[in-house]
Scaffold this active site. Sequence first.
Site, PDB file in Angstrom:
ATOM      1  N   ASP A   1     -18.199  37.557 -15.151  1.00  0.00           N
ATOM      2  CA  ASP A   1     -18.307  38.993 -14.941  1.00  0.00           C
ATOM      3  C   ASP A   1     -17.588  39.678 -16.112  1.00  0.00           C
ATOM      4  OD1 ASP A   1     -18.975  41.442 -13.987  1.00  0.00           O
ATOM      5  OD2 ASP A   1     -18.173  41.165 -11.977  1.00  0.00           O
TER       6      ASP A   1
HETATM    7  C1  BGC Z   1     -19.791  44.218 -12.452  1.00  0.00           C
HETATM    8  C2  BGC Z   1     -21.031  43.368 -12.508  1.00  0.00           C
HETATM    9  C3  BGC Z   1     -21.968  43.899 -13.569  1.00  0.00           C
HETATM   10  C4  BGC Z   1     -21.225  43.875 -14.888  1.00  0.00           C
HETATM   11  C5  BGC Z   1     -22.064  44.285 -16.069  1.00  0.00           C
HETATM   12  C6  BGC Z   1     -19.163  44.407 -13.810  1.00  0.00           C
HETATM   13  O1  BGC Z   1     -18.168  45.375 -13.789  1.00  0.00           O
HETATM   14  O2  BGC Z   1     -18.866  43.629 -11.543  1.00  0.00           O
HETATM   15  O3  BGC Z   1     -21.670  43.333 -11.254  1.00  0.00           O
HETATM   16  O4  BGC Z   1     -23.134  43.166 -13.601  1.00  0.00           O
HETATM   17  O5  BGC Z   1     -20.103  44.738 -14.786  1.00  0.00           O
HETATM   18  O6  BGC Z   1     -22.304  45.640 -16.089  1.00  0.00           O
END
Ligand code: BGC
Length: 683
Positions: A216
């Site tokens: 993530d």
């Molecule tokens: C989120 C993810 C997301 C990623 C990319 C993160 O802050 O937890 O779910 O896909 O950002 O934007």
Amino acid sequence: MRKGMVGAFLNVKGANNVRKLQEIAVKETRLGIPLLFGFDIIHGYKTLFPIPLGEAASWDLAAIEKSARISAIEASAAGINWTFAPMVDISRDARWGRVMEGAGEDTYLGTKIGLARIRGFQGDDLSANNTIAATAKHFAGYGFAEAGREYNTVDVGTSTLYNVILPPFKAAVDAGVQTVMNSFNTLNGVPATGNKMLQRDILKDAWKFNGFVVSDWGSGMELTDHGFARDLKHAAELSANAGSDMDMESYAYVTYLKELVETGKVEIKVVDDAVKRILRVKFKLGLFDDPYRYCDAAREKEMLYNPAHAVAALDVARKSIVLLKNEYVKGSGINLLPIAKNQQQIAVIGALADDKNSPLGNWRLASDDNTAVSVMEGLKKYTSNIRYAKGADVVRGKTEFGSPVTVNEADSSGFKAAVQLAMSSELVIMVLGEHGYQSGEARSRTKLDLPGVQQQLLEAVYAVNKNIVLVLMNGRPLAITWAQEKIPAIVEAWQLGSQIGNAVAQVLFGDHNPSGKLPMTFPRSVGQVPIYYNPYNTGRPGPKTEVFWSHYSDESNKPLYPFGFGLSYTSFTYSNLAIHDEDPANIKVTVTVKNTGKLEGEEVAQLYIRDKTASVVRPIKELKGFSKFSLKAGEARQVEFILTAAELGFYDNTGTFIVEPGEFDVMVGGNSTEGISGKFTLK
Ligand code: BGC
């Protein structure tokens, strides 16, 4: 890029932009490997569908698949070949802001919906120019953050991990999801991104996942804050060895992986494996055959906001609306809903009624602000006897993407005009709830009420006119206990996306008979959270003595609205439950459902089981089947459910799936608390 140090981008969009970067990757780097372009296409690209929690309320897998399909059609036309969706995190905590992004509290429903979304994104042929790679996220346990506080500790027992949290991921892997995203949280003390048991032992070894794991955003570097890694280099070592294949935004691999291999901290086979996994996805997407297959500016122009997409968005938006209450005010004798067309003076109150932005939710990185059909716009298509007063503002939650908060959440100066309007109208429609940016990532709340002064506004209007239809817009279950007691009609409209105004108007005026059912329990009080329909019974479930049983002294154990609940303008009865258990591998349950009202309507028949005794105790009920169908007034049909080992078994505390013989209760009904029941013994 020209040094070949970039393998994937996120948040780059537009056919021409993507083409430019892809050309550099293919023509100007040593190996010429095409790039992945990832993007959070959560409930639409330009055309926005209901937030995922709302869409889950449709229980309509075909409509949900279609919304993901259209999202992929629009996004792929704009150069995107990979979405960070679906989120298949199960959550029982309405305080957690990201419940809006999942399918609610139930593993069975959440699994089915996750699979529908993956089918929609990936289609049958991943190399087609309008299909994209999907991501099952966040692996794992993210929805169980302590106290609902974002990014907080997750500590769950093995039974919950194996039976509640992991099954939607396992099903996604079995169905061919191309990528899995790990998560920010620790799981039982070990951060998910550095968690070898999750990523290597379970996901890659036991489940044979052959796609890749992406971290993530920055979750690799956060291993230091967790107190797991000494520094960024150590974080790179731990995450690579634990099986996190691609580093999103931590700059840990690009900075240290080479050195870590040279010094023997990470074996080259770990890197080879990660590379192979990422390349495999690029091959499957067809990028090596044609790196520009997602870069067609003409197709982009034709597909974004294509009128056919609006039709589908309206369809699923209507299906996602849940009718929570529909009664009449003393003396009138007729239910408030549906509203008779053009017959009465209607007052519409609440800032959200006139809002073209908030209903788009918070996950709309590519779409355009103020593009929703507002509720006011939708209602005006039905009647000219309609006047509007804002009453009070809804505070826009903090966002790093938009303008700062400017409204005063304590301002009640608009009450007077709203109350006067209500006094001179026959019917009041109040649109209250949360702003789109009050739920979502990092938007946890400790209260589950109507934010700001909306509750006071509701009470002030109620004091002068009791004929109120309350339309809720929100990204999470709300504890609107006062409203449930007093307000005669309540409609849950979530944040339904681009077509919300048309969807709400069609339901309120009866052109669409509501059929949504809650995918998440609504509590009576925030103190009951986590509250969910399928807990264990405990050793003291009922009041054998006045005091010493499992309960609260100041609130009932019951929810405000249970899981699976939702009314219709017609009514359904259930009868003739029959269980055919001759073949233990294939137990058939049949039931007759009849539309006993005056209108055609759709019903979601739900089947719940209870495994009465087991070596690891089982929940008091578990959803194991559902069927959505339409019945004309007076029409009846037989509904059939099949229970196999997959539905009757469970994971023991070693993570082994077992089926134990013994007695089972079965209940079939229109929600998780009402229905007809039977039993059988599994031999
Ligand atoms: C989120 C993810 C997301 C990623 C990319 C993160 O802050 O937890 O779910 O896909 O950002 O934007």
